[in-house]
Design a protein around this motif. Structure first.
Motif, PDB file in Angstrom:
ATOM      1  N   THR A 195      32.669  15.849  58.126  1.00  0.00           N
ATOM      2  CA  THR A 195      31.568  15.211  57.476  1.00  0.00           C
ATOM      3  C   THR A 195      32.055  14.344  56.246  1.00  0.00           C
ATOM      4  O   THR A 195      31.127  13.265  56.173  1.00  0.00           O
ATOM      5  CB  THR A 195      30.863  16.309  56.567  1.00  0.00           C
ATOM      6  N   ILE A 196      33.142  14.431  55.743  1.00  0.00           N
ATOM      7  CA  ILE A 196      33.497  13.485  54.688  1.00  0.00           C
ATOM      8  C   ILE A 196      33.775  12.058  55.425  1.00  0.00           C
ATOM      9  O   ILE A 196      33.484  11.068  54.915  1.00  0.00           O
ATOM     10  CB  ILE A 196      34.703  14.062  53.942  1.00  0.00           C
ATOM     11  N   ARG A 197      34.606  12.249  56.364  1.00  0.00           N
ATOM     12  CA  ARG A 197      34.895  10.921  57.169  1.00  0.00           C
ATOM     13  C   ARG A 197      33.512  10.351  57.634  1.00  0.00           C
ATOM     14  O   ARG A 197      33.340   8.791  57.575  1.00  0.00           O
ATOM     15  CB  ARG A 197      35.610  11.035  58.672  1.00  0.00           C
ATOM     16  N   PHE A 198      32.511  11.039  58.278  1.00  0.00           N
ATOM     17  CA  PHE A 198      31.370  10.523  58.847  1.00  0.00           C
ATOM     18  C   PHE A 198      30.472   9.997  58.062  1.00  0.00           C
ATOM     19  O   PHE A 198      29.837   8.768  57.923  1.00  0.00           O
ATOM     20  CB  PHE A 198      30.775  11.572  59.711  1.00  0.00           C
ATOM     21  N   GLU A 199      30.175  10.752  56.632  1.00  0.00           N
ATOM     22  CA  GLU A 199      29.184  10.378  55.837  1.00  0.00           C
ATOM     23  C   GLU A 199      30.031  10.606  54.425  1.00  0.00           C
ATOM     24  O   GLU A 199      29.518  11.525  53.576  1.00  0.00           O
ATOM     25  CB  GLU A 199      27.841  11.262  55.799  1.00  0.00           C
ATOM     26  N   PRO A 200      30.735   9.492  53.904  1.00  0.00           N
ATOM     27  CA  PRO A 200      31.335   9.910  52.560  1.00  0.00           C
ATOM     28  C   PRO A 200      30.692   9.519  51.427  1.00  0.00           C
ATOM     29  O   PRO A 200      29.657   8.580  51.549  1.00  0.00           O
ATOM     30  CB  PRO A 200      32.572   8.823  52.790  1.00  0.00           C
ATOM     31  N   SER A 201      30.506  10.205  50.367  1.00  0.00           N
ATOM     32  CA  SER A 201      30.047   9.991  49.173  1.00  0.00           C
ATOM     33  C   SER A 201      30.757   8.762  48.322  1.00  0.00           C
ATOM     34  O   SER A 201      30.144   7.724  48.118  1.00  0.00           O
ATOM     35  CB  SER A 201      30.218  11.240  48.282  1.00  0.00           C
ATOM     36  N   ILE A 202      32.145   8.847  48.336  1.00  0.00           N
ATOM     37  CA  ILE A 202      33.002   7.742  47.700  1.00  0.00           C
ATOM     38  C   ILE A 202      32.981   6.697  48.646  1.00  0.00           C
ATOM     39  O   ILE A 202      33.943   6.708  49.801  1.00  0.00           O
ATOM     40  CB  ILE A 202      34.228   8.183  47.253  1.00  0.00           C
ATOM     41  N   GLY A 203      32.435   5.540  48.371  1.00  0.00           N
ATOM     42  CA  GLY A 203      32.725   4.167  49.287  1.00  0.00           C
ATOM     43  C   GLY A 203      33.775   3.484  49.261  1.00  0.00           C
ATOM     44  O   GLY A 203      34.599   2.898  50.193  1.00  0.00           O
ATOM     45  N   PHE A 204      34.211   3.402  48.082  1.00  0.00           N
ATOM     46  CA  PHE A 204      35.494   2.490  47.526  1.00  0.00           C
ATOM     47  C   PHE A 204      36.406   2.920  46.309  1.00  0.00           C
ATOM     48  O   PHE A 204      35.669   3.689  45.664  1.00  0.00           O
ATOM     49  CB  PHE A 204      35.144   0.846  47.471  1.00  0.00           C
ATOM     50  N   VAL A 205      37.528   2.597  46.227  1.00  0.00           N
ATOM     51  CA  VAL A 205      38.382   2.697  44.856  1.00  0.00           C
ATOM     52  C   VAL A 205      38.847   1.494  44.514  1.00  0.00           C
ATOM     53  O   VAL A 205      39.364   0.555  44.937  1.00  0.00           O
ATOM     54  CB  VAL A 205      39.705   3.350  45.443  1.00  0.00           C
ATOM     55  N   PRO A 206      38.290   1.342  43.175  1.00  0.00           N
ATOM     56  CA  PRO A 206      38.522  -0.037  42.406  1.00  0.00           C
ATOM     57  C   PRO A 206      39.904  -0.106  42.074  1.00  0.00           C
ATOM     58  O   PRO A 206      40.777   0.857  41.213  1.00  0.00           O
ATOM     59  CB  PRO A 206      37.503  -0.119  41.365  1.00  0.00           C
ATOM     60  N   ARG A 207      40.621  -1.262  42.190  1.00  0.00           N
ATOM     61  CA  ARG A 207      41.895  -1.509  41.851  1.00  0.00           C
ATOM     62  C   ARG A 207      42.313  -2.836  41.225  1.00  0.00           C
ATOM     63  O   ARG A 207      41.253  -3.834  41.301  1.00  0.00           O
ATOM     64  CB  ARG A 207      42.993  -1.461  42.770  1.00  0.00           C
ATOM     65  N   THR A 208      43.297  -3.249  40.438  1.00  0.00           N
ATOM     66  CA  THR A 208      43.400  -4.502  39.874  1.00  0.00           C
ATOM     67  C   THR A 208      45.064  -5.021  40.110  1.00  0.00           C
ATOM     68  O   THR A 208      45.928  -4.076  40.081  1.00  0.00           O
ATOM     69  CB  THR A 208      43.350  -4.475  38.144  1.00  0.00           C
ATOM     70  N   LEU A 209      45.203  -6.109  40.389  1.00  0.00           N
ATOM     71  CA  LEU A 209      46.310  -6.725  40.525  1.00  0.00           C
ATOM     72  C   LEU A 209      47.040  -7.119  39.484  1.00  0.00           C
ATOM     73  O   LEU A 209      46.250  -7.797  38.425  1.00  0.00           O
ATOM     74  CB  LEU A 209      45.964  -8.048  41.519  1.00  0.00           C
ATOM     75  N   VAL A 210      48.358  -6.609  39.268  1.00  0.00           N
ATOM     76  CA  VAL A 210      49.003  -6.906  37.963  1.00  0.00           C
ATOM     77  C   VAL A 210      49.988  -7.881  38.354  1.00  0.00           C
ATOM     78  O   VAL A 210      50.473  -8.363  37.325  1.00  0.00           O
ATOM     79  CB  VAL A 210      49.510  -5.632  37.225  1.00  0.00           C
ATOM     80  N   GLU A 211      50.242  -8.304  39.544  1.00  0.00           N
ATOM     81  CA  GLU A 211      50.960  -9.295  40.040  1.00  0.00           C
ATOM     82  C   GLU A 211      50.364  -9.937  41.148  1.00  0.00           C
ATOM     83  O   GLU A 211      49.442  -9.227  41.870  1.00  0.00           O
ATOM     84  CB  GLU A 211      52.536  -8.922  40.316  1.00  0.00           C
ATOM     85  N   PRO A 212      50.885 -11.100  41.788  1.00  0.00           N
ATOM     86  CA  PRO A 212      50.194 -11.599  42.940  1.00  0.00           C
ATOM     87  C   PRO A 212      50.512 -10.859  44.051  1.00  0.00           C
ATOM     88  O   PRO A 212      51.663 -10.381  44.295  1.00  0.00           O
ATOM     89  CB  PRO A 212      51.024 -13.101  42.762  1.00  0.00           C
ATOM     90  N   VAL A 213      49.597 -10.657  45.049  1.00  0.00           N
ATOM     91  CA  VAL A 213      49.871  -9.957  46.318  1.00  0.00           C
ATOM     92  C   VAL A 213      49.063 -10.617  47.472  1.00  0.00           C
ATOM     93  O   VAL A 213      48.176 -11.006  47.041  1.00  0.00           O
ATOM     94  CB  VAL A 213      49.187  -8.536  45.810  1.00  0.00           C
ATOM     95  N   GLU A 214      49.734 -10.499  48.715  1.00  0.00           N
ATOM     96  CA  GLU A 214      49.249 -11.022  49.834  1.00  0.00           C
ATOM     97  C   GLU A 214      48.277  -9.965  50.367  1.00  0.00           C
ATOM     98  O   GLU A 214      48.538  -8.903  50.547  1.00  0.00           O
ATOM     99  CB  GLU A 214      50.271 -11.555  50.740  1.00  0.00           C
ATOM    100  N   ILE A 215      46.893 -10.490  50.636  1.00  0.00           N
ATOM    101  CA  ILE A 215      45.857  -9.593  51.032  1.00  0.00           C
ATOM    102  C   ILE A 215      44.987 -10.427  51.828  1.00  0.00           C
ATOM    103  O   ILE A 215      44.594 -11.304  51.538  1.00  0.00           O
ATOM    104  CB  ILE A 215      45.047  -8.842  49.783  1.00  0.00           C
ATOM    105  N   GLY A 216      45.048  -9.797  53.114  1.00  0.00           N
ATOM    106  CA  GLY A 216      44.286 -10.420  54.137  1.00  0.00           C
ATOM    107  C   GLY A 216      44.546 -11.571  54.610  1.00  0.00           C
ATOM    108  O   GLY A 216      43.827 -12.570  54.823  1.00  0.00           O
ATOM    109  N   GLY A 217      46.035 -12.057  54.256  1.00  0.00           N
ATOM    110  CA  GLY A 217      46.552 -13.155  54.838  1.00  0.00           C
ATOM    111  C   GLY A 217      46.626 -14.380  53.581  1.00  0.00           C
ATOM    112  O   GLY A 217      46.644 -15.452  53.984  1.00  0.00           O
ATOM    113  N   VAL A 218      45.816 -13.985  52.513  1.00  0.00           N
ATOM    114  CA  VAL A 218      45.599 -14.901  51.383  1.00  0.00           C
ATOM    115  C   VAL A 218      46.489 -14.526  50.117  1.00  0.00           C
ATOM    116  O   VAL A 218      46.347 -13.137  49.793  1.00  0.00           O
ATOM    117  CB  VAL A 218      44.420 -15.010  50.993  1.00  0.00           C
ATOM    118  N   ASP A 219      47.104 -15.198  49.426  1.00  0.00           N
ATOM    119  CA  ASP A 219      47.952 -14.814  48.182  1.00  0.00           C
ATOM    120  C   ASP A 219      46.796 -14.741  47.237  1.00  0.00           C
ATOM    121  O   ASP A 219      46.128 -15.763  46.975  1.00  0.00           O
ATOM    122  CB  ASP A 219      48.994 -15.797  47.950  1.00  0.00           C
TER     123      ASP A 219
END
Length: 402
Positions: free
Chosen positions: A272-296
């Motif tokens: 049920t948690i997988r199929f219909e989750p209450s929490i949709g996302f977890v927020p984070r902050t980059l403290v250094e440059p990071v490659e994400i999705g092929g972009v720096d």
């Protein structure tokens, strides 16, 4: 590469929105916040363990234009907003209350509360499932912390007022939260004073013992920790109760299977948690440059790790858009990322799962899907709310002869 835009939705359209987002690429841009949204399972799992990515810190408070005040001061000291040594120390000390033994000690209370709520609903001939179980997670958390049972209503109100602090708040919500945090801290101080005279088997007592043992825990940290756990575990679990019950009402065969095999409750809850989750996302902050999705991406970038998207990633899950109640009994089943991953994995995951299991089991035994049936059309859509977690506004049911 230019990120596609994704307006994060929290209603029934969330799965379609995220499906389209994943098809368009590994990441998207959320226009209201400027955050980069990571959509695919492997990418989210990798980023959750990257030491160059920290907790959300005060980014949202800065975005809302809240430069100071009691609320900001309280928020900056939470486990959720800290990293490194500060986070590890607080987490290690709080973990004492969330061992399997400690969680199981509160299962009887959860079962008792669920039975009471269901008995009242059946006697009334129907009601709202969301409303019926709204206070159950807070009652369990209060018992774990050592809050007197007769003060549960106060702490439920604190949880309601403070849960929005983990997202973008309007002016009215900010004012309400500012007042609640002052009152909450005063109540926690009072309980600490009482525990100084007489200890019990609860988290406040355990934290005070750690403080006296010189375990690098200050009095202020005890106060902040209790407030952190009250808020962090309230709306998330209450929201998931609504989501889980909706998933089961839309898949009533799973309820029959659960009645036939109560031992499958843990697997059913995870599905049920997988199929219909209450929490949709977890927020984070980059403290250094990071490659994400092929972009720096530069330091300071706000990042959303979309656990809701990972839960239906077709590269990871077989038949991801189907509800399969025994999916998690199979060998090699993927790991749910709904409780996070890495150093910020949800400390109260076991307590939340236990509470959900008792709600689902109790509801199934009471006849959910057979004699307790929806009194409104929930097949395609319901009205949704979003605070910290998302949840149906209401799940009205009627009790029929059976």
């Amino acid at each position: 590469m230019v990120d596609q835009e994704l307006d994060y939705t929290f209603d029934d359209s969330i799965h379609e929105t995220l499906r389209a987002g994943r098809a368009g690429g590994p990441t998207a841009l959320n226009p209201p916040t400027g955050a980069i949204v990571a959509l695919r399972y492997d990418e989210v799992e990798r980023l959750a363990h990257d030491p160059r990515i920290a907790g959300i810190g005060l980014s949202l408070f800065d975005l809302m234009g809240i430069p100071d005040g009691n609320l900001r001061d309280w928020y900056r000291q939470l486990m959720f907003t800290n990293d490194g040594d500060a986070h590890h120390r607080l987490r290690r000390l709080a973990a004492r209350a969330f061992t399997p033994r400690s969680v199981e000690r509160h299962r009887a209370l959860a079962a008792e509360l669920v039975a009471e709520r269901l008995a009242a609903l059946v006697e009334a001939g129907g009601g709202d499932l969301v409303e019926a179980f709204a206070d159950v997670p807070m009652r369990v958390i209060c018992r774990l912390l050592g809050v007197p049972d007769d003060e549960g209503e106060h702490f439920l109100a604190y949880g309601d007022a403070l849960s929005p602090v983990f997202g973008l708040m309007d002016a009215e919500q900010v004012e309400r939260a500012e007042g609640a945090v002052v009152d909450l801290m005063a109540d926690v101080e009072r309980m600490i004073a009482a525990r100084t005279k007489e200890r019990g088997e609860d988290l406040i007592s355990a934290l005070l013992e750690a403080e006296e043992a010189g375990d690098r825990l200050t009095h202020d940290e005890v106060v902040i920790m209790v407030g952190n756990l009250i808020v962090g575990g309230h709306d998330t679990t209450a929201g998931q109760i609504g989501c889980s019950l909706l998933a089961l009402l839309r898949n009533p065969d799973a309820l029959d299977a659960l009645r036939a095999d109560p031992a499958s409750a843990a697997a059913v809850v995870d599905e049920t948690i997988r199929f219909e989750p209450s929490i949709g996302f977890v927020p984070r902050t980059l403290v250094e440059p990071v490659e994400i999705g092929g972009v720096d991406r530069p330091a300071g970038t706000l990042l959303f790790l979309s656990s809701a998207s990972t839960s239906r990633d077709p590269d990871v899950w077989d038949d991801p858009d189907s509800f399969l109640p025994l999916r998690f009994t199979e060998a090699g089943a993927p790991k749910l990322l709904s409780f996070g991953s890495g150093p910020h994995y949800c400390l109260g995951a076991a307590l939340a799962r236990m509470t959900l299991q008792e709600v689902v089991l109790g509801a199934a035994r009471a006849g959910l899907g057979r004699t307790i049936v929806p009194s409104a059309d929930i097949a395609d859509s319901v009205e949704w709310r979003q605070v910290l977690g998302r949840s149906p506004v209401a799940l009205p049911v009627a009790v029929t002869p059976g």
